[in-house]
Enzyme design. Structure first.
Site, short mmCIF file in Angstrom:
data_model
loop_
_atom_site.label_atom_id
_atom_site.label_comp_id
_atom_site.label_asym_id
_atom_site.label_seq_id
_atom_site.Cartn_x
_atom_site.Cartn_y
_atom_site.Cartn_z
N PRO A 63 0.82 -1.21 0.00
CA PRO A 63 0.00 0.00 0.00
C PRO A 63 0.86 1.26 0.00
CG PRO A 63 0.08 -0.91 2.21
CD PRO A 63 0.83 -1.88 1.33
N GLY A 64 0.43 2.26 -0.72
CA GLY A 64 1.11 3.55 -0.73
C GLY A 64 0.14 4.63 -0.30
N ARG A 65 -0.70 5.05 -1.25
CA ARG A 65 -1.64 6.15 -1.03
C ARG A 65 -2.45 6.00 0.26
NH1 ARG A 65 -3.88 8.88 -5.50
NH2 ARG A 65 -3.32 7.06 -6.70
N ARG A 67 -0.90 16.79 -9.29
CA ARG A 67 -2.02 15.88 -9.57
C ARG A 67 -3.21 16.55 -10.28
NH1 ARG A 67 -4.68 13.20 -6.41
NH2 ARG A 67 -4.52 11.22 -7.48
N TYR A 70 -3.77 14.73 -13.73
CA TYR A 70 -4.88 13.76 -13.81
C TYR A 70 -6.25 14.43 -13.72
CZ TYR A 70 -0.95 11.05 -11.85
OH TYR A 70 0.28 10.51 -11.57
N CYS A 117 3.51 29.88 -15.39
CA CYS A 117 2.99 30.43 -16.66
C CYS A 117 2.37 29.35 -17.54
CB CYS A 117 4.13 31.11 -17.40
SG CYS A 117 5.16 32.07 -16.30
N GLU A 118 1.30 28.74 -17.07
CA GLU A 118 0.57 27.75 -17.86
C GLU A 118 -0.88 27.76 -17.38
OE1 GLU A 118 1.81 23.94 -18.76
OE2 GLU A 118 3.91 24.24 -18.23
N TYR A 134 1.78 11.14 -3.35
CA TYR A 134 2.07 11.63 -4.69
C TYR A 134 1.99 13.15 -4.77
CZ TYR A 134 1.36 6.66 -5.35
OH TYR A 134 1.45 5.29 -5.21
#
Ligand code: LLP
Length: 414
Positions: A274-276, A312, A316, A342-343, A370
């Site tokens: 497990p991570g998240r 994120r 995503y 600047c995006e 993440y």
């Protein structure tokens, strides 16, 4: 109880006010709760009592040494994907015999390093990797413990970028090829087959795909047993989701029980990656409003965190709750929370109903997984500080980078 709750209206991390953290450490700033990390870990441990098992925290989700240290102290193993992560977990006090090495592109140098350290298992992802590992182990005079990462071809029903268990994904060995590859592995002198592995994706919100994957693995295990290949462990990967907005993420019990039931009669150690789920809800990103820029079509709140800090939303289209640290009275308007990069993709949230003024502090929630690990120095922005709150103490666990450090490795032409 949430590790981030209000006291007298002000958002706190455990018992430390986020206003105090901002004034002491500056913004933007990652804030983690030790208690939340430990509670999340213990929820897994609880389900595994009495079982031969090992939780290998997926380091990629948040690799700060303090986070790793907390899990190592509770007996965790680690799932790594690079020499960098390997060195990190050792620096944090990991037991080498509890490390599994995943990833489709392990270099010979990484294999050598891991063999020298004596890790628990290589999760091999292709026939070519198997050959390389056998050769590297032979040169080193070692036997490499391996499992094959099997791609069970199940739909994890998650974002396509973080779905990994479908035929079209680059990960693992197709179920149909796995038996033959195991038989081949058994003939290679420098490998020792110890397990089987799968990981089907991330942020999964239903237990069913995990269960479906397990069924396919169990079928394969039976075939292998018939071939005289006996496995010691099964690694079920990571992937259990968390709540970002209004998702109903399964409890660890609901996720694990059906699988553990099927594994009851089998003599297999159970590994999880497990991570998240261990870190996601245990961290937030603290940011300050620099400017308000109301407009005819949209209102922009320009904050001092940006897509280089938390990628994120841009990457995503993912949602993170954004809440004021000290809510002010007044009429809420809809604000796009954006950074200074600047995006137009540089946003943290769109159309959030908030009553705001310049100088206000905002907390971007569920940013423990993440977040920092995917941050960059785009626009020559130093990466933010990381603070671990432990009760009434706020410990700096990574200081803010300086601008000079960002170009210290560069040179002008001779
Ligand atoms: N094991 C393997 C082999 C993995 O590739 C991953 C994640 C994990 C375990 C841990 O999965 P988790 O329990 O955290 O779902 N950057 C994306 C997530 C990428 C996940 C990659 N692999 C995001 O921000 O959503």
């Amino acid at each position: 109880m949430s590790p981030f709750a209000r006291q007298n209206g002000v958002l706190h991390a455990e018992s430390v006010s986020l206003i105090d953290i901002a004034s002491h450490f500056g913004t933007p700033c990652w804030v983690y709760s030790r208690h939340a990390l430990e509670t999340a870990f213990d929820e897994f441990q609880q389900e595994l009592i009495g079982l031969d098992s090992l939780i290998c925290y997926a380091v990629k989700a948040n690799s700060n040494l303090a986070v790793l240290d907390i899990f190592a102290r509770r007996g965790a193993g680690f799932d790594i994907v690079s020499a960098g992560e390997l060195k990190r977990v050792l620096a944090a006090g990991a037991n080498p015999r509890k490390i599994v090495f995943s990833g489709v592109g392990k270099t010979a140098a990484e294999m050598e390093l891991a063999l020298g350290i004596g890790i628990l298992c290589f999760n091999v992802e292709s026939a070519a990797e198997l050959e390389r590992l056998d050769a590297v182990a032979g040169r080193a005079g070692k036997k490499a413990p391996i499992s094959l990462r099997v791609n069970p071809d199940v739909d994890a029903k998650t974002h396509p970028y973080i779905s990994t268990g479908l035929k079209e994904n680059k990960f693992g060995v197709a179920c149909a090829d796995a038996r033959a590859l195991y038989r081949h592995a058994a003939t290679l002198a420098n490998l020792e087959i110890t397990g089987i592995d799968c990981h089907i994706g991330s942020q999964l919100l239903h237990p069913a795909p995990f269960d479906e994957a397990l069924d396919k693995l169990l079928l394969l295990i039976d075939q292998l047993t018939a071939d005289g290949i006996v496995l010691h462990h099964i690694d079920l990967g990571g992937g259990l989701g968390i709540r970002y907005r209004d998702e109903e993420a399964p409890t660890v019990k609901a996720y694990l029980q059906p699988m553990l039931e099927k594994l009851k009669e089998r003599q297999l150690q159970v590994l999880l990656e497990p991570g998240r789920r261990l870190v996601g809800n245990a961290g937030l990103l603290l940011t300050r409003v620099e400017y308000l820029k109301p407009g005819e079509i949209r209102n922009f709140a320009i904050v001092d965190a940006a897509m280089n800090d938390l990628a994120r939303p841009a990457l995503y289209g993912s949602w993170h709750d954004i809440v004021p640290v000290a809510p002010r009275s007044g009429i809420a308007s809809l604000w796009d929370i954006v950074g200074p990069v600047c995006e137009s993709g540089d946003f943290l949230g769109h159309g959030r109903p908030l009553a705001l003024a310049a100088g206000d502090l905002l907390a971007i929630l569920s940013a423990g997984a993440y977040g920092m690990v995917m941050s960059s120095n785009y626009n020559t922005r130093p990466r933010a500080a990381e603070v671990m709150v432990d009760g009434a103490a706020a410990n700096l666990v990574r200081r803010r980078e300086t601008v000079e450090e960002l170009y210290a490795l560069e040179q002008r032409l001779p």
